[in-house]
Design an enzyme around this catalytic site. Sequence first.
Site, PDB file in Angstrom:
ATOM      1  N   GLY A   1       0.812  -1.215   0.000  1.00 23.51           N
ATOM      2  CA  GLY A   1       0.000   0.000   0.000  1.00 23.51           C
ATOM      3  C   GLY A   1       0.844   1.261   0.000  1.00 23.51           C
TER       4      GLY A   1
ATOM      5  N   TYR B   1     -14.146  -3.931   8.985  1.00 21.61           N
ATOM      6  CA  TYR B   1     -12.781  -3.469   9.225  1.00 21.61           C
ATOM      7  C   TYR B   1     -12.294  -3.923  10.599  1.00 21.61           C
ATOM      8  CZ  TYR B   1      -8.879  -0.095   9.378  1.00 21.61           C
ATOM      9  OH  TYR B   1      -7.643   0.498   9.452  1.00 21.61           O
TER      10      TYR B   1
ATOM     11  N   ALA C   1     -11.597  -7.615  10.762  1.00 21.48           N
ATOM     12  CA  ALA C   1     -10.327  -7.937  10.116  1.00 21.48           C
ATOM     13  C   ALA C   1      -9.143  -7.537  10.984  1.00 21.48           C
ATOM     14  CB  ALA C   1     -10.245  -7.238   8.762  1.00 21.48           C
TER      15      ALA C   1
END
Length: 279
Positions: free
Chosen positions: A9, A148, A151
Amino acid sequence: MSQVWLITGSSRGLGREFAIAALEAGHKVAATARKVSDLEDLQKTYGENVLPIALDVTNEAQAYEAVQSTIAKFGRLDVLVNNAGYGNVAPVEDTSLAEFREQIETNLFGTIILSKAALPHFREQKSGHFIQVTSIAGRMGPIGRAPYAAAKWGVEGFSETLAKEVAPFGVKVTLVEPGGFRTDFAGASTSLQEGRPEYDETVGKTARFQRDFNGKQPGDPKRAAAALLKIASEQNPPFRLIVGSDAYNAIEKNDLAKMEAAKEWKELSIFTDFPKESA
């Protein structure tokens, strides 16, 4: 000492700042993004010290190739930063199972996949550092971000186990838990859905706050990158590093409240054991 980093990322946000900070410090960086064209400016600025790699973190073959390409280019890998991720805002009721799976695939399985790809190399060289970028959402469940949080809590549990297994090899694991930082994570990278009217005071309020707060977060991405460089240089880095005053204050309050709640129900908790045999 110069290190070789692989950062997922790297095209924007904290990942971009991590890559720039590492390069400015004299390290070599394999920078990844879904579109390698997003990394061209890094390569123009830092030349042969950057290896741009196209990577979808959910793709096992690409993850393996990213690790192998890094080692082939720079001769080793010292630091893996699992940074890629995103989190949308919406009520659980209005979030499809497909959306749950997509966020969990990227945020959790992406971290697992890259960690497994790098692990044999770290084990064999008897050194290496996994830096797993989680979130305040990995310690407490924020309203509107259920996929989110699911996770990131998964990343925390996975990393606790990983750290215990790899410690005998000299391999380190650090969880980095940011709060609010002035990146596009809460802007262009995030879908904010207030949901149906029944959720106006919970998810709706959260979505509106997120829109208004974007650009006003207390966290400085450059300082977060400096903190990352600091822990990567430590012989004994922390297993957890909370990043940002907002994250620290919220996590401290949340953890203390959890302990108080546990104490309140302690008698019922221990009641479930078999009775101790009387002497």
